[in-house]
Write an enzyme that holds these catalytic residues in place. Structure first.
Site, PDB file in Angstrom:
ATOM      1  N   LYS A 128      25.543 -37.472  21.981  1.00 53.65           N
ATOM      2  CA  LYS A 128      24.597 -36.945  21.187  1.00 53.65           C
ATOM      3  C   LYS A 128      23.689 -37.721  20.245  1.00 53.65           C
ATOM      4  O   LYS A 128      22.717 -37.316  19.952  1.00 53.65           O
ATOM      5  CB  LYS A 128      25.127 -35.638  20.258  1.00 53.65           C
ATOM      6  CG  LYS A 128      25.707 -34.553  21.293  1.00 53.65           C
ATOM      7  CD  LYS A 128      25.773 -33.372  20.495  1.00 53.65           C
ATOM      8  CE  LYS A 128      26.449 -32.121  21.489  1.00 53.65           C
ATOM      9  NZ  LYS A 128      25.441 -31.257  22.085  1.00 53.65           N
ATOM     10  N   LYS A 215      27.304 -33.018  32.649  1.00 54.72           N
ATOM     11  CA  LYS A 215      27.773 -31.468  32.406  1.00 54.72           C
ATOM     12  C   LYS A 215      26.750 -30.468  32.064  1.00 54.72           C
ATOM     13  O   LYS A 215      25.735 -31.132  31.508  1.00 54.72           O
ATOM     14  CB  LYS A 215      28.915 -31.188  31.477  1.00 54.72           C
ATOM     15  CG  LYS A 215      28.467 -31.242  29.938  1.00 54.72           C
ATOM     16  CD  LYS A 215      29.495 -30.533  29.043  1.00 54.72           C
ATOM     17  CE  LYS A 215      28.855 -30.086  27.722  1.00 54.72           C
ATOM     18  NZ  LYS A 215      28.162 -29.116  27.831  1.00 54.72           N
ATOM     19  N   LYS A 218      23.202 -26.738  26.812  1.00 52.24           N
ATOM     20  CA  LYS A 218      22.410 -25.966  26.245  1.00 52.24           C
ATOM     21  C   LYS A 218      21.201 -26.824  25.896  1.00 52.24           C
ATOM     22  O   LYS A 218      20.014 -26.324  26.049  1.00 52.24           O
ATOM     23  CB  LYS A 218      22.727 -25.255  25.104  1.00 52.24           C
ATOM     24  CG  LYS A 218      23.640 -24.058  25.481  1.00 52.24           C
ATOM     25  CD  LYS A 218      23.991 -23.309  24.216  1.00 52.24           C
ATOM     26  CE  LYS A 218      25.266 -23.449  23.765  1.00 52.24           C
ATOM     27  NZ  LYS A 218      25.321 -24.508  22.329  1.00 52.24           N
TER      28      LYS A 218
HETATM   29  P1  ATP Z   1      24.960 -28.216  23.475  1.00 49.87           P
HETATM   30  O1  ATP Z   1      24.135 -28.948  24.743  1.00 49.87           O
HETATM   31  O2  ATP Z   1      24.046 -27.582  22.367  1.00 49.87           O
HETATM   32  O3  ATP Z   1      26.260 -28.886  22.887  1.00 49.87           O
HETATM   33  P2  ATP Z   1      26.537 -26.931  25.203  1.00 49.87           P
HETATM   34  O4  ATP Z   1      26.205 -26.016  26.324  1.00 49.87           O
HETATM   35  O5  ATP Z   1      27.699 -27.807  25.314  1.00 49.87           O
HETATM   36  O6  ATP Z   1      25.560 -27.111  24.351  1.00 49.87           O
HETATM   37  P3  ATP Z   1      28.752 -25.852  23.023  1.00 49.87           P
HETATM   38  O7  ATP Z   1      28.147 -24.707  22.103  1.00 49.87           O
HETATM   39  O8  ATP Z   1      28.626 -27.255  22.723  1.00 49.87           O
HETATM   40  O9  ATP Z   1      27.543 -25.815  24.437  1.00 49.87           O
HETATM   41  O10 ATP Z   1      29.991 -25.523  23.450  1.00 49.87           O
HETATM   42  C1  ATP Z   1      30.505 -24.109  23.481  1.00 49.87           C
HETATM   43  C2  ATP Z   1      31.481 -23.878  24.401  1.00 49.87           C
HETATM   44  O11 ATP Z   1      31.150 -24.007  25.928  1.00 49.87           O
HETATM   45  C3  ATP Z   1      32.643 -24.708  24.222  1.00 49.87           C
HETATM   46  O12 ATP Z   1      33.807 -24.162  24.542  1.00 49.87           O
HETATM   47  C4  ATP Z   1      32.464 -25.727  25.622  1.00 49.87           C
HETATM   48  O13 ATP Z   1      33.573 -26.403  25.948  1.00 49.87           O
HETATM   49  C5  ATP Z   1      32.041 -24.922  26.623  1.00 49.87           C
HETATM   50  N1  ATP Z   1      31.056 -25.431  27.747  1.00 49.87           N
HETATM   51  C6  ATP Z   1      29.952 -26.193  27.414  1.00 49.87           C
HETATM   52  N2  ATP Z   1      29.463 -26.836  28.493  1.00 49.87           N
HETATM   53  C7  ATP Z   1      30.198 -26.405  29.279  1.00 49.87           C
HETATM   54  C8  ATP Z   1      30.125 -26.703  30.738  1.00 49.87           C
HETATM   55  N3  ATP Z   1      29.138 -27.506  31.450  1.00 49.87           N
HETATM   56  N4  ATP Z   1      31.360 -26.344  31.774  1.00 49.87           N
HETATM   57  C9  ATP Z   1      32.157 -25.600  30.969  1.00 49.87           C
HETATM   58  N5  ATP Z   1      32.258 -25.313  29.688  1.00 49.87           N
HETATM   59  C10 ATP Z   1      31.429 -25.482  29.055  1.00 49.87           C
HETATM   60 MG    MG Z   2      28.205 -29.203  23.459  1.00 48.83          MG
END
Ligand code: ATP
Ligand code: MG
Length: 348
Positions: A128, A215, A218
């Site tokens: 990040k 992965k 968001k």
């Molecule tokens: P950001 O890019 O803002 O970090 P993010 O998609 O990683 O967004 P988070 O808010 O960090 O989302 O994580 C929320 C939940 O979703 C956590 O439990 C994380 O492990 C799960 N998660 C995030 N991305 C994935 C993915 N690609 N596959 C499975 N689980 C995910």
């Molecule tokens: Mg995340």
């Protein structure tokens, strides 16, 4: 959710006090199927067996720059999506992290026992901060300690089992939360429950459609990266049609072909079918068939969720009410651990 996944969810025997579940998502960007398959789907399955707390982690969101109006709005959007996905506010506590000051209070206390070296090893900070330590916030570095506080507050005194359903990307942070709890208990006596990660067997790491080596996230802004929970049917079809695939023809679960593997994993998560069933179904068929079917399955899968979401957003006072009640319950519950921690440390 398939039966085999459900069987893995630890059942709560009817003894009191009840085991707990805690998890959360940042209100940044748009929720995607990775968040749903990796996390929220398990929350829904676990909520009736455990005393469950699901937060919208807006204090984590501000570890990177956010537009204030958008942050406020996204916080409501995520809360409404939790409910639309099936988190039931009658049985689960849904709350906004900043409404419960105990989270930052415990974070500070844990900061004072967290060795810098442990945090230096966190890979999410490296990703990040994009290697720019000079300009990254102290908050971003401290992100996992705030996350540990979020979790550890919902243990109990004396400890009850505490499960944390998350995607695989959060495994390292969960280990840090466990290490911090153990360190606290060694220094000040048994106070904190040691949390147990709950990472699903399928879909724990949904990959980007445009780049199956990364992965799905968001914060990734490229248009064809993620299927968002609120995407229109047309967008879903276009994104799946453009998803990166690999050389080869047959439709098989082959980790060496990450693009195909990812599409099949998503297919598996939305249909609940086994690998064998899916491979048999696509025997003699090609990528075009898989993509077409997957897109239609996703459209069907997300339609009822999107309808519920629209209904919930029609009634802002309902949502505010859920969040106000959630905050009250979260404040009451977390006060027990926070008070015990303060006493143990000699602050009170
Ligand atoms: P950001 O890019 O803002 O970090 P993010 O998609 O990683 O967004 P988070 O808010 O960090 O989302 O994580 C929320 C939940 O979703 C956590 O439990 C994380 O492990 C799960 N998660 C995030 N991305 C994935 C993915 N690609 N596959 C499975 N689980 C995910
Ligand atoms: Mg995340």
């Amino acid at each position: 959710m398939s039966v085999s996944e459900l069987e893995k969810v630890p059942a709560n025997l009817s003894q009191a006090p009840k085991s707990r579940v805690l998890s959360g998502i940042m209100p940044t960007g748009d929720l995607h199927i990775g968040n749903y398959i990796g996390a929220i789907k398990n929350w829904v399955a676990m909520q009736y067996e455990h005393d469950s707390f699901f937060c919208i982690v807006n204090m984590h969101a501000i570890t990177t720059p956010q537009d204030p109006k958008e942050l406020y709005e996204k916080t409501r959007e995520v809360a409404a999506l939790y409910i639309a996905c099936g988190v039931d506010p009658k049985v689960s506590t849904i709350f906004v992290q900043s409404h419960v000051p105990a989270h930052t209070e415990l974070c500070w206390i844990l900061n004072c026992i967290a060795p810098m070296g442990w945090l230096e090893r966190m890979t999410q900070f490296k990703e990040k901060s994009k290697g720019d330590r000079e300009r990254s916030s102290v908050g971003l570095f401290d992100y996992p300690v705030l996350q540990a506080a979020d979790i550890l507050l919902y243990g109990n005194v004396p400890p009850v089992p505490l499960y944390v359903p998350v995607g695989e990307d959060q495994k390292q942070h969960l280990e840090l939360a466990r290490d911090l709890a153990e360190r606290f208990n060694r220094l000040f006596g048994d106070t904190l429950a040691i949390p147990e990660p709950y990472i699903p067997k399928y879909g724990a790491r949904v990959m980007g459609l445009d780049d199956p080596t990364k992965k799905m996230s968001k914060s990734e802004k490229s248009r064809y990266h993620a299927i968002r929970l609120l995407d229109s049917p047309d967008d879903i079809r276009k994104k799946i049609a453009r998803a990166v695939t690999d050389p080869g023809r047959d439709i098989k679960f082959d980790p060496e072909r990450p693009g195909l593997y990812n599409l099949l994993t998503i297919y598996q998560a939305v249909t609940g079918q086994s690998e064998e069933e899916i491979e048999a179904h696509f025997e003699g068929k090609g990528y075009a068939d898989l993509k077409r079917e997957l897109a239609e399955r996703l459209v069907e899968y997300l339609a009822p969720l999107q309808e519920r979401y629209r209904d919930i957003r029609q009634d802002p006072s309902y949502l505010e009410n859920v969040l106000a009640q959630g905050a009250e319950r979260a404040r009451e519950t977390s006060a027990v651990v926070l008070n015990a921690v303060k006493k143990a440390v000699g602050l009170e």
